[in-house]
Design an enzyme around this catalytic site. Sequence first.
Site, PDB file in Angstrom:
ATOM      1  N   CYS A 167       2.593  -5.092   8.675  1.00 40.62           N
ATOM      2  CA  CYS A 167       3.042  -6.472   8.497  1.00 40.62           C
ATOM      3  C   CYS A 167       3.454  -7.069   9.851  1.00 40.62           C
ATOM      4  CB  CYS A 167       4.168  -6.542   7.467  1.00 40.62           C
ATOM      5  SG  CYS A 167       4.464  -8.214   6.840  1.00 40.62           S
ATOM      6  N   GLU A 200       3.092   1.497   2.543  1.00 42.61           N
ATOM      7  CA  GLU A 200       4.172   2.413   2.156  1.00 42.61           C
ATOM      8  C   GLU A 200       4.480   2.371   0.669  1.00 42.61           C
ATOM      9  OE1 GLU A 200       6.297  -1.409   3.467  1.00 42.61           O
ATOM     10  OE2 GLU A 200       4.515  -0.262   4.025  1.00 42.61           O
ATOM     11  N   HIS A 208       1.437  -3.713   2.968  1.00 41.84           N
ATOM     12  CA  HIS A 208       2.449  -2.658   3.013  1.00 41.84           C
ATOM     13  C   HIS A 208       1.945  -1.383   2.332  1.00 41.84           C
ATOM     14  CE1 HIS A 208       5.889  -4.929   4.666  1.00 41.84           C
ATOM     15  NE2 HIS A 208       5.261  -5.970   4.144  1.00 41.84           N
TER      16      HIS A 208
END
Length: 252
Positions: free
Chosen positions: A117, A228, A226
């Site tokens: 990001c 994650e 993202h």
Amino acid sequence: MTQHKLFRPIIGVTLDSEEGGGFSDSPWYAIRQNYLSCLEEVGAVPIALPHLAELAEHYLNMIDGLVVTGGAFDVPPAMFGEEARTDTIRLKPARTKFEAAVLRGALERDMPVLGICGGHQLLAVIAGGTLVQHIPDEVAGALEHSVSKDTENAGGKERAGHSIAIEQDSLLAKLIGTTGQHVNSSHHQSVRTVKAPMRVTATAEDGVIEAIEHTGKSFAIGVQWHPEYKQMEGDVHLLAAFCAAAEAYHNR
């Protein structure tokens, strides 16, 4: 179940920061737990890096890979030769100074780098690129890239999302095993241009740049979404490949 190994690469992960108020009367650091847990789950040892630019080289001597995270802030337009054109820009000078120092140092060492990001945007700027300062103002027919609303799902928030097209000959496509993927989206800025040897490797349907990679480095990838959150299989592949690259860096 996490596989236990005698050796695990150490990954430095940059923190977000806030001024006093809320959690503490004094300035404080913050990071979502999944930025760290996702790396542990693919075999790494994540450590958080405070914003001490004068210690950047010391941190780089300790780690095998670098993750530059996102957060509630923006890259200063002055870093890419522009003046601010929107009041939506929020700056965190100490964070940016540290991240720029540690990111430049990692690239000089050819240490594996993953920008997420805001980290993706900083990676582009460090390599001579520019940013869209506010997507709704500058991208005609833009998709919704930043809406979130309260919901019982997704940990209390439902994020925007859309599909991306990935360049077939890119390292990203090779690592995640696909040239198309659905991604989450939570940003109001984006990469506008990159400068060689950086290249664009993925875009959204509205033309917003979703991934870049440095063709002169072994692993220097930025993604606008993202990974994650591990919402797609390709995200897990990307994180695992990054961990493997960090292990190879340690052993070289």
